[in-house]
Design a protein around this motif. Structure first.
Motif, PDB file in Angstrom:
ATOM      1  N   GLY A  26       0.778  -1.142  -0.004  1.00  0.00           N
ATOM      2  CA  GLY A  26       0.134   0.017  -0.136  1.00  0.00           C
ATOM      3  C   GLY A  26       0.811   1.172  -0.046  1.00  0.00           C
ATOM      4  N   ASP A  27       2.111   1.057   0.437  1.00  0.00           N
ATOM      5  CA  ASP A  27       2.964   2.278   0.274  1.00  0.00           C
ATOM      6  C   ASP A  27       3.441   2.651  -0.930  1.00  0.00           C
ATOM      7  OD1 ASP A  27       2.806   2.507   3.155  1.00  0.00           O
ATOM      8  OD2 ASP A  27       4.915   1.662   3.366  1.00  0.00           O
ATOM      9  N   CYS A  28       3.706   4.041  -1.343  1.00  0.00           N
ATOM     10  CA  CYS A  28       4.273   4.367  -2.573  1.00  0.00           C
ATOM     11  C   CYS A  28       5.541   4.611  -2.538  1.00  0.00           C
ATOM     12  CB  CYS A  28       3.567   5.819  -3.017  1.00  0.00           C
ATOM     13  SG  CYS A  28       1.769   5.538  -3.269  1.00  0.00           S
ATOM     14  N   VAL A  29       6.439   4.311  -3.469  1.00  0.00           N
ATOM     15  CA  VAL A  29       7.934   4.291  -3.284  1.00  0.00           C
ATOM     16  C   VAL A  29       8.654   4.756  -4.729  1.00  0.00           C
ATOM     17  CG1 VAL A  29       8.093   2.207  -1.672  1.00  0.00           C
ATOM     18  CG2 VAL A  29       8.054   1.851  -4.433  1.00  0.00           C
ATOM     19  N   PRO A  40      13.711   9.031 -10.581  1.00  0.00           N
ATOM     20  CA  PRO A  40      13.148   7.674 -10.371  1.00  0.00           C
ATOM     21  C   PRO A  40      11.698   7.350 -10.766  1.00  0.00           C
ATOM     22  CG  PRO A  40      13.082   9.156  -8.219  1.00  0.00           C
ATOM     23  CD  PRO A  40      13.888   9.808  -9.528  1.00  0.00           C
ATOM     24  N   TYR A  41      11.594   6.191 -10.856  1.00  0.00           N
ATOM     25  CA  TYR A  41      10.141   5.663 -11.030  1.00  0.00           C
ATOM     26  C   TYR A  41       9.210   5.660  -9.749  1.00  0.00           C
ATOM     27  CZ  TYR A  41      11.973   3.746 -15.427  1.00  0.00           C
ATOM     28  OH  TYR A  41      12.536   3.371 -16.802  1.00  0.00           O
ATOM     29  N   VAL A  42       7.883   5.926  -9.958  1.00  0.00           N
ATOM     30  CA  VAL A  42       6.941   5.674  -8.674  1.00  0.00           C
ATOM     31  C   VAL A  42       6.221   4.423  -8.968  1.00  0.00           C
ATOM     32  CG1 VAL A  42       5.352   7.167  -7.441  1.00  0.00           C
ATOM     33  CG2 VAL A  42       7.197   8.315  -8.659  1.00  0.00           C
ATOM     34  N   ALA A  43       6.142   3.887  -7.995  1.00  0.00           N
ATOM     35  CA  ALA A  43       5.312   2.550  -7.741  1.00  0.00           C
ATOM     36  C   ALA A  43       4.355   2.530  -6.621  1.00  0.00           C
ATOM     37  CB  ALA A  43       5.917   1.418  -7.958  1.00  0.00           C
ATOM     38  N   ARG A  44       3.436   2.019  -6.558  1.00  0.00           N
ATOM     39  CA  ARG A  44       2.548   1.381  -5.096  1.00  0.00           C
ATOM     40  C   ARG A  44       3.053  -0.122  -5.060  1.00  0.00           C
ATOM     41  NH1 ARG A  44      -3.839   2.211  -5.208  1.00  0.00           N
ATOM     42  NH2 ARG A  44      -3.566  -0.191  -6.217  1.00  0.00           N
ATOM     43  N   LYS A  99      10.619   6.533  -0.055  1.00  0.00           N
ATOM     44  CA  LYS A  99       9.083   6.522   0.138  1.00  0.00           C
ATOM     45  C   LYS A  99       8.597   7.999  -0.478  1.00  0.00           C
ATOM     46  CE  LYS A  99       7.140   4.434   3.545  1.00  0.00           C
ATOM     47  NZ  LYS A  99       6.608   4.127   4.828  1.00  0.00           N
ATOM     48  N   CYS A 100       7.564   7.905  -0.851  1.00  0.00           N
ATOM     49  CA  CYS A 100       6.937   9.199  -1.330  1.00  0.00           C
ATOM     50  C   CYS A 100       5.380   8.902  -1.062  1.00  0.00           C
ATOM     51  CB  CYS A 100       6.897   9.498  -2.942  1.00  0.00           C
ATOM     52  SG  CYS A 100       6.439   7.959  -4.034  1.00  0.00           S
ATOM     53  N   VAL A 101       4.737  10.037  -1.370  1.00  0.00           N
ATOM     54  CA  VAL A 101       3.159  10.141  -1.033  1.00  0.00           C
ATOM     55  C   VAL A 101       2.441  10.663  -2.450  1.00  0.00           C
ATOM     56  CG1 VAL A 101       1.331  11.206   0.204  1.00  0.00           C
ATOM     57  CG2 VAL A 101       3.671  10.742   1.393  1.00  0.00           C
ATOM     58  N   GLU A 117       8.689  14.884  -2.029  1.00  0.00           N
ATOM     59  CA  GLU A 117       8.102  13.446  -2.101  1.00  0.00           C
ATOM     60  C   GLU A 117       6.697  13.491  -2.197  1.00  0.00           C
ATOM     61  OE1 GLU A 117       8.493  14.515   2.315  1.00  0.00           O
ATOM     62  OE2 GLU A 117       9.538  14.792   0.525  1.00  0.00           O
ATOM     63  N   ASP A 118       6.064  14.587  -2.635  1.00  0.00           N
ATOM     64  CA  ASP A 118       4.626  14.951  -2.600  1.00  0.00           C
ATOM     65  C   ASP A 118       4.295  14.782  -4.211  1.00  0.00           C
ATOM     66  OD1 ASP A 118       3.487  14.897  -0.191  1.00  0.00           O
ATOM     67  OD2 ASP A 118       4.304  17.045  -0.032  1.00  0.00           O
ATOM     68  N   TYR A 119       3.426  13.861  -4.666  1.00  0.00           N
ATOM     69  CA  TYR A 119       2.894  13.601  -6.206  1.00  0.00           C
ATOM     70  C   TYR A 119       1.358  13.830  -6.085  1.00  0.00           C
ATOM     71  CZ  TYR A 119       7.793  12.432  -7.231  1.00  0.00           C
ATOM     72  OH  TYR A 119       8.889  12.181  -7.460  1.00  0.00           O
TER      73      TYR A 119
END
Length: 218
Positions: A26-29, A40-44, A99-101, A117-119
């Motif tokens: 459930g975390d976004c990274v 960097p790529y963003v994924a859940r 990690k990101c949000v 880290e906010d998207y």
């Protein structure tokens, strides 16, 4: 959630190498790309597991940046905008950099300060066809474009629509000094309400681009 393959063991979490940050489903990274000159790529993260050699793996669902989509980046796409795709992969957990949000669009527009880290995400994206859900969004201003949270807009006290200063013949500095604003249509005593227009965000049906899905990391 996908079933665990033979020889793999589900885990509750993974600690990012060299940090004390814990990643759970459930975390976004942020994940390291093959081309280190790219962001960097963003994924859940959907699942954390270990293989029979005790190597940590993560099952992820990728977010795409606008420039990675079939339609490409468009005027209304914000700098921090992402699309939640239907593209899944299993990757080495060691490629996680942090990690990101990923906020909902509504919550993102309420942030007082946007951190690195906010998207935000307002569309789901089908990678094979370039289709978006929802496929239409409301538009604003004389230019009839969807809202880009990176752009300053001013609200008309009459029709309550939002306008870009440039479309109203103002500079951003002038717009920031305004205490009241009435658009040209309302100031001409035209009280007819405009129907809410919408904008199609999916590429045209005649698009000939159909990219193959690809691995996004080691």
């Amino acid at each position: 959630m996908a079933k665990t393959r033979p020889g793999r063991k589900d885990m509750d979490s993974y600690t990012i190498k060299g940090t004390n940050k814990i990643v759970r489903a459930g975390d976004c990274v942020l994940m390291r790309p093959l081309d280190t000159t790219k962001p960097p790529y963003v994924a859940r993260v959907e699942k954390v597991e270990y293989d029979n050699r005790n190597n940590a793996k993560v099952r992820v669902r990728w977010y795409y940046r606008p420039e990675e989509s079939i339609g490409g980046r468009r005027q209304f796409h914000g700098v921090k905008e992402l699309f939640l795709s239907d593209h899944y992969d299993t990757q080495s957990a060691h490629t996680i950099e942090g990690k990101c949000v990923v906020h909902s669009f509504k919550n993102y527009t309420k942030l007082e300060n946007v951190a690195s880290e906010d998207y935000y995400c307002r569309f789901e994206y089908k990678a094979s066809t370039g289709a978006f859900t929802p496929d239409r969004v409301a538009v604003y201003c004389k230019c009839e474009m969807p809202y880009n949270p990176d752009d300053l807009m001013v609200q008309c006290e009459g029709c309550k629509d939002w306008y870009h200063p440039a479309c109203m013949g103002m500079t951003i500095e002038e717009a920031k000094k305004l205490e009241h604003f009435v658009c040209s249509e309302c100031s001409s005593d035209d009280d007819l309400k405009k129907p809410q227009a919408t904008f199609s965000v999916s590429p045209g049906a005649d698009s000939k681009v159909s990219p193959k899905r690809r691995k996004r990391g080691p």
